[in-house]
Design a protein around this motif. Sequence first.
Motif, PDB file in Angstrom:
ATOM      1  N   THR A 179       0.871   7.976  -3.049  1.00  0.00           N
ATOM      2  CA  THR A 179       1.214   6.711  -2.364  1.00  0.00           C
ATOM      3  C   THR A 179      -0.040   5.920  -1.989  1.00  0.00           C
ATOM      4  O   THR A 179      -0.027   4.692  -2.029  1.00  0.00           O
ATOM      5  N   PHE A 180      -1.132   6.635  -1.643  1.00  0.00           N
ATOM      6  CA  PHE A 180      -2.376   5.921  -1.325  1.00  0.00           C
ATOM      7  C   PHE A 180      -2.870   5.161  -2.558  1.00  0.00           C
ATOM      8  O   PHE A 180      -3.260   3.990  -2.469  1.00  0.00           O
ATOM      9  N   PHE A 182      -0.531   2.257  -3.244  1.00  0.00           N
ATOM     10  CA  PHE A 182      -0.772   1.210  -2.242  1.00  0.00           C
ATOM     11  C   PHE A 182      -2.037   0.421  -2.599  1.00  0.00           C
ATOM     12  O   PHE A 182      -2.078  -0.817  -2.488  1.00  0.00           O
ATOM     13  N   LEU A 241      -1.272  -1.859  -5.477  1.00  0.00           N
ATOM     14  CA  LEU A 241      -0.455  -2.975  -5.000  1.00  0.00           C
ATOM     15  C   LEU A 241      -1.311  -4.038  -4.305  1.00  0.00           C
ATOM     16  O   LEU A 241      -1.252  -5.232  -4.633  1.00  0.00           O
ATOM     17  N   ALA A 242      -2.132  -3.572  -3.348  1.00  0.00           N
ATOM     18  CA  ALA A 242      -2.948  -4.526  -2.582  1.00  0.00           C
ATOM     19  C   ALA A 242      -3.968  -5.201  -3.487  1.00  0.00           C
ATOM     20  O   ALA A 242      -4.173  -6.423  -3.406  1.00  0.00           O
ATOM     21  N   VAL A 281       5.494   3.645  -4.029  1.00  0.00           N
ATOM     22  CA  VAL A 281       5.233   3.881  -2.597  1.00  0.00           C
ATOM     23  C   VAL A 281       6.552   4.170  -1.868  1.00  0.00           C
ATOM     24  O   VAL A 281       6.668   5.127  -1.106  1.00  0.00           O
ATOM     25  N   LEU A 337       2.447  -4.806   2.684  1.00  0.00           N
ATOM     26  CA  LEU A 337       1.109  -5.353   2.918  1.00  0.00           C
ATOM     27  C   LEU A 337       0.923  -5.776   4.378  1.00  0.00           C
ATOM     28  O   LEU A 337      -0.104  -5.476   4.994  1.00  0.00           O
ATOM     29  N   LEU A 378       0.733  -2.557   6.563  1.00  0.00           N
ATOM     30  CA  LEU A 378      -0.550  -1.849   6.470  1.00  0.00           C
ATOM     31  C   LEU A 378      -1.650  -2.633   7.185  1.00  0.00           C
ATOM     32  O   LEU A 378      -2.457  -2.047   7.914  1.00  0.00           O
ATOM     33  N   ALA A 436      -1.350 -10.130   1.403  1.00  0.00           N
ATOM     34  CA  ALA A 436      -2.458  -9.494   0.673  1.00  0.00           C
ATOM     35  C   ALA A 436      -3.800  -9.927   1.255  1.00  0.00           C
ATOM     36  O   ALA A 436      -4.710  -9.100   1.440  1.00  0.00           O
ATOM     37  N   LEU A 448      -4.312  -8.242   4.581  1.00  0.00           N
ATOM     38  CA  LEU A 448      -4.703  -6.833   4.431  1.00  0.00           C
ATOM     39  C   LEU A 448      -6.185  -6.725   4.076  1.00  0.00           C
ATOM     40  O   LEU A 448      -6.915  -5.920   4.669  1.00  0.00           O
ATOM     41  N   PHE A 505      -6.937   6.350   4.875  1.00  0.00           N
ATOM     42  CA  PHE A 505      -5.986   7.242   4.184  1.00  0.00           C
ATOM     43  C   PHE A 505      -4.867   7.643   5.152  1.00  0.00           C
ATOM     44  O   PHE A 505      -3.685   7.623   4.800  1.00  0.00           O
ATOM     45  N   THR A 539      -2.634   4.632   5.892  1.00  0.00           N
ATOM     46  CA  THR A 539      -1.774   4.335   4.728  1.00  0.00           C
ATOM     47  C   THR A 539      -0.607   5.328   4.680  1.00  0.00           C
ATOM     48  O   THR A 539       0.529   4.946   4.379  1.00  0.00           O
ATOM     49  N   GLY A 540      -0.888   6.586   4.998  1.00  0.00           N
ATOM     50  CA  GLY A 540       0.179   7.594   5.036  1.00  0.00           C
ATOM     51  C   GLY A 540       1.232   7.246   6.080  1.00  0.00           C
ATOM     52  O   GLY A 540       2.442   7.327   5.816  1.00  0.00           O
ATOM     53  N   THR A 572       3.279   4.413   4.843  1.00  0.00           N
ATOM     54  CA  THR A 572       4.188   4.845   3.776  1.00  0.00           C
ATOM     55  C   THR A 572       5.422   5.524   4.369  1.00  0.00           C
ATOM     56  O   THR A 572       6.533   5.359   3.865  1.00  0.00           O
ATOM     57  N   LEU A 587       7.714   2.862   5.405  1.00  0.00           N
ATOM     58  CA  LEU A 587       8.352   2.245   4.235  1.00  0.00           C
ATOM     59  C   LEU A 587       9.377   3.186   3.617  1.00  0.00           C
ATOM     60  O   LEU A 587      10.435   2.749   3.165  1.00  0.00           O
TER      61      LEU A 587
END
Lengths: 169, 419
Positions: free
Chosen positions: A21-22, A25, A28-29, A60, B61, B64, B239, B242, B262, B265-266, B269, B272
């Motif tokens: 997923t990282f 992601f 995506l970004a 993701v 986006l 995050l 975007a 971010l 990291f 982001t986890g 996720t 999400l």
Amino acid sequence: MPPALVIHSLQILRRIELGVTFTAFAVLAAVIFFDVVLREISGTGLVWAREIGVYANIVVTLVGIGLASDAGAHLRPRFADRWLPARWDPLLSRLGEILTAVFCLGFAFIAFEVVLETRNLDERSVVLRAAIWPIQSVLPIAFFLCALRHAAYARWPALAPVPNNETPT
Amino acid sequence: MTFIGLLALVLLLLALRQSLLVVLGCAAAYAYLIWGGGNLQYIIFDGWDALNREVLLSIPLFLLAGNIMAGGAIAQRLVRLMRAITGPIPGGLAIATVLSCGLFSAIVGSSIVTLLAVGSIMYPALQQAGYSRSFSLGIICAGGTLGIIIPPSIPLILYGVMTSTSIADLFIAGIGPALLLIGLFAGYSIAMNWQRRLPSWDWSELSAALRAGAWSLMLPVIILGGIYTGYFTATESAAVALAYAVFVEMAIHRELDWRGLFRITGDTTRLLGSLFPVLMMALSLNVFLAYQQVPTQIVESLSDWFEGPASFLIVTNILLLVIGMLMDIGSAILILAPILQPVAEALGIDPVHFGIMMTVNLEIGYLTPPMGLNLIVAMVTFKVDFKTVVRAVLPFIALMFVALVVVAAVPQLSLFLLN
């Protein structure tokens, strides 16, 4: 106590899911951002950026189902929590995990059939003209892994995470 | 009879504490088996189509970017700046709390994170400055809800996705009601603390606080400025937000490293992974309902019930207030928006205005027992009993109710920037 092998396997699964997923992601970004930057510099963006971004988001999201299960983060309406006696809680938790596992297994099977059909029909993406079924395969895999996880929680309730769900606002 | 079966299935699953994903998935499966010819593959096909949309890209986006900014010391910087600005005003510290909540939530986009981050700094500060415990709790809980209406608001994006309404328009329309709520909270703070002794302006502190908070303050400017000027779409602004958040936290503030990125982001996720599959099932169910012409039938039957938009708005608001007490805002919007919005539109209510009203209404649910999330978080965080928190938020619920009436009755409050 759950066997060490099960605990270890779930930890490895979590790490793999976090890594995947990282990466998704980041893709995506990056594609959306560089699409905007390129559009400003050269007047033309990356025509395939949105399509790649959408697929990265799907990865993701679907791999995230397992991570949400791992953290007990799935959205759950709680107003019905007291409809059944509190002394049934351990039984209800276990039954709930079994139901979720059966649900995910069922959807994994249906999703697998859908992927096969997409492959047979040779469906392709609009911009890149790439086959859709490889990316669509994430659907059955994600549901199947989720089913395994909840089955493990049903067999060994100590593995189940403490519920922690908040709708992002 | 078959509808009673569906209702019984949903209630049974809720009693068995199933997640919304399972409840909606089983409801969709039941609907396809009983009324849709029994081909369950359509659920997956429609679910895939639901996820295969560019419009969804702004959600991960924005989430995050918000989580990255929240990971640093941005709350302290904003609070410092707001305290420096509002110090000489009666109730200045309380106003600083409201403004900090508003700005912070415009950056991180989360009600709970706002309550925790700003509240953990301001609750002791308010107590130390002599504000009552009840008032302090109330203002922090109420301020924490502002993130729901201030862009980039995830509930507004969800409403846009479910009803095919422009997300950029919803963001812009949210500004008026957000300012109204901030104004009401600030006005109440002034009225309640009129007699308080005031310090004078400290220009050097104001200047230092502005310098420290400038980078963080630019994020809402980029998001809203970009969308409002038509320079970015919602996805593009997400975007850019971010990229800006990563740059500020890694290169300027130096409060984020790769390991932290990291981890964040986890966490994002996981959010999400809990939200999008529900959205996928809800949209799949929605496609089935549309195919069966259920929304059209609802519109036809409900249009006969209501003489005009006013009676519909009153009934809808009462319904939403009850739903908001029982269900979180995301789930409520995913389920109710596609059913209610066509009726509203048939009665001549602007879809953007209806979305804003719906969001402001469900925002109150964060402060109402038994399921008010901000009440529960405040109770745990500030170690007070549930009854105390409920009493503390009562005046603020009244203020939000006033705001809801104004938002519902005056569409121009939401639409003036769009016009």
